[in-house]
Design a protein around this motif. Structure first.
Motif, PDB file in Angstrom:
ATOM      1  N   PHE A 249       0.970  -1.292  -0.112  1.00 45.20           N
ATOM      2  CA  PHE A 249      -0.044   0.001   0.031  1.00 45.20           C
ATOM      3  C   PHE A 249       0.896   1.389  -0.135  1.00 45.20           C
ATOM      4  N   PHE A 250       2.032   1.148   0.288  1.00 48.16           N
ATOM      5  CA  PHE A 250       3.181   2.397   0.273  1.00 48.16           C
ATOM      6  C   PHE A 250       4.235   2.350  -0.962  1.00 48.16           C
ATOM      7  N   HIS A 251       3.711   1.453  -2.026  1.00 48.95           N
ATOM      8  CA  HIS A 251       4.306   1.306  -3.012  1.00 48.95           C
ATOM      9  C   HIS A 251       3.794   2.533  -4.127  1.00 48.95           C
ATOM     10  N   SER A 252       4.510   2.918  -5.251  1.00 52.21           N
ATOM     11  CA  SER A 252       3.998   3.515  -6.121  1.00 52.21           C
ATOM     12  C   SER A 252       4.514   2.883  -7.462  1.00 52.21           C
ATOM     13  N   ARG A 253       3.691   2.912  -8.611  1.00 50.66           N
ATOM     14  CA  ARG A 253       4.017   2.513  -9.779  1.00 50.66           C
ATOM     15  C   ARG A 253       5.246   3.239 -10.544  1.00 50.66           C
ATOM     16  N   GLU A 254       5.208   4.507  -9.984  1.00 49.37           N
ATOM     17  CA  GLU A 254       6.269   5.249 -10.638  1.00 49.37           C
ATOM     18  C   GLU A 254       7.810   4.896 -10.288  1.00 49.37           C
ATOM     19  N   GLU A 255       7.920   4.073  -8.880  1.00 47.87           N
ATOM     20  CA  GLU A 255       9.289   3.614  -8.475  1.00 47.87           C
ATOM     21  C   GLU A 255       9.908   2.820  -9.746  1.00 47.87           C
ATOM     22  N   GLN A 256       9.077   2.161 -10.450  1.00 45.50           N
ATOM     23  CA  GLN A 256       9.626   1.101 -11.271  1.00 45.50           C
ATOM     24  C   GLN A 256      10.199   1.919 -12.433  1.00 45.50           C
TER      25      GLN A 256
END
Length: 509
Positions: free
Chosen positions: A277-284
């Motif tokens: 829940f604290f991940h963002s797709r932009e991190e990839q």
């Protein structure tokens, strides 16, 4: 905080008000027309038209494509009148045309934009799907924005959303199962998964929970997620809601199961762990060093948002010796004119921040931004001058609010907002002991939760060191060769080893 896992209670059916929509229609034309009107209560937009002496069509006016209706259905039937329902499939140039005798299927299909084609003397009718339902055009996601990456989000059309998923995953193993739930609404939704990756056990669990649903109405995907999650009494969501097709497809390719509900712009992904829940797709899309820094910063911000205000309350109430001597003097001077104890002071400011946040979210965009900025400055300044609160607490509350905004998931962000209040009470009554008690209760509760049977705190517990490269930090993409075990997939291989060309070969090419 602790609750039993919810079971589906039987809800008695009161729909249709005694009208029988099972069985078949009468083969007599006038009785068929009268029965259609009776079942649907003769709405103003119900059109029943006798195309020829023996053929009758019925449809909802605002749900069908009128051009196709006139050019490809009525005109063809008038010039080439079919004798039997079977001939409809031969003469009508409509791909989605089927024959059925089931009254219930006929009525529900008509209410979804299908044209009923009835031939006098037959119980079997033709159903021509020429629906034309107005939908919002595709736009950028409003709640999950990002700078680098795809800028398109789901809308409220099931067909459009499924086509977006297929544009990202062009794979014959992409499976789509359609369901309909709700005695009153008959809401249609699709369960989507990649057959070669998703766990058969997870697919079976989701399918069984959907089939066991017995409710009258279902409007949004958030309602469906609450109905099929493991423990709907918990404050923590166990299924991820996203409006980003790229994040949705990324979950499918990692072994998750997705659900898209017609009429909702939010799709469901499960199973989901707490850290996701604290991940963002932009991190990839960022360099792995920067992505790791942002992810760790976000984890620390969450802890800061929950516990910074309670630490202030506990320190000033019970533990003055913890405060450094250089800070103790200005802190005492700042609180000298405040008539309230620290717990009341903190609760007043937290409630003001929540009121400002809720007002900014409900008002129009431009007005909401003004309320958030101007209202915070004016109220904060007035509160300090009136002696209601201290300058230091204003800074602490502002830091907590900023830290809570770093949570990329709206549902989890609301959980963090609510958690602060009981922890402030415990800190105000028992000091640091109350804070430690709240932390222990929180960890115990999270350890008891699961998502489709998978541990909610995975990969922290049970410890899976190999999964930390995707859950806690973000390793370089070239090193991410396996999928997370928490998704239950048996096909964990992501990348296949290939013979890399030597440097000399590259230079020659």
């Amino acid at each position: 905080m602790f609750g039993k896992k919810k079971q589906n209670d039987h809800i008695p059916s009161d729909d249709d008000k005694g009208l029988d929509i099972n069985g078949t229609f009468s083969p007599i034309k006038q009785e068929f027309i009268d029965e259609i009107k009776k079942i649907t209560h003769s709405p103003a937009d119900l059109i029943i038209k006798e195309v020829t002496e023996s053929i009758v069509i019925a449809f909802i006016e605002n749900l069908v494509d009128k051009r196709i209706l006139e050019e490809h259905l009525i005109t063809v039937v008038e010039h080439t009148e079919p004798i039997t329902p079977t001939e409809l499939q031969r003469i009508l140039p409509i791909p989605r045309l089927k024959l059925t005798e089931q009254k219930k299927e006929i009525i529900y299909d008509m209410l979804a934009g299908t044209v009923i084609i009835y031939i006098d003397g037959y119980c079997e009718v033709g159903l021509a799907n020429i629906a034309s339902i107005q939908n919002r055009s595709l736009s950028a996601p409003e709640n999950e924005s990002q700078v680098i990456g795809s800028q398109v989000g789901f809308n409220e059309s099931l067909g459009t959303n499924v086509s977006l998923v297929r544009s990202f995953i062009r794979n014959p193993n992409l499976c789509i199962e359609e369901f309909s739930v709700g005695k009153q609404t008959n809401t249609v939704f699709s369960m989507i998964y990649v057959n070669s990756i998703a766990s058969e056990q997870n697919i079976r669990i989701v399918r069984e929970r959907i089939n066991n649903l017995n409710i009258n109405d279902l409007i949004d995907s958030a309602m469906l997620a609450e109905l099929i999650e493991d423990n709907s009494y918990s404050i923590f969501p166990q299924m991820l809601l996203t409006e980003r097709p790229d994040r949705f497809c990324d979950g499918l390719l990692n072994g998750k199961i997705g659900i898209i509900v017609n009429g909702s712009s939010m799709a469901i992904l499960c199973p989901t762990s707490f850290l996701e829940f604290f991940h963002s797709r932009e991190e990839q899309n960022l360099r792995w060093q920067l992505a790791t820094f942002i992810r760790l910063l976000r984890f620390n911000a969450v802890f800061l948002s929950i516990y910074l205000t309670p630490l202030y309350v506990a320190s000033l109430t019970f533990h003055y010796e913890i405060i450094p001597q250089p800070l103790l003097v200005p802190l005492s001077e700042s609180r000298a004119i405040v008539p309230f104890p620290p717990i009341i002071e903190a609760l007043i400011l937290e409630l003001i921040i929540e009121l400002l946040r809720e007002a900014g979210a409900r008002l129009p965009t431009k007005v909401g931004q003004t309320i958030g900025i101007v209202g915070g400055i004016v109220i904060g300044t007035a509160a300090v001058q009136a002696g209601i609160t201290s300058n230091i607490l204003i800074i602490i509350i502002a830091l907590c609010a900023l830290a809570s905004f770093t949570t990329p998931n709206y549902m989890m962000g609301n959980v963090i907002r609510l958690l602060r209040f009981p922890i402030i009470f415990l800190a105000g009554f028992w000091g640091y002991y109350g804070i430690m008690l709240s932390l222990c209760l929180l960890i115990i509760h999270l350890l008891r939760q699961s998502s489709l049977g998978a541990p909610y705190l995975s990969p922290l517990y049970p410890p899976r060191i190999l999964d930390w490269g995707t859950a806690i930090i973000r390793l370089p993409i070239g090193l991410l060769k396996t999928r997370a075990t928490s998704n239950g997939t048996f096909n964990r291989e992501v990348m296949q080893e290939k013979d890399k060309p030597q440097r000399d070969d590259v230079m020659k090419e």
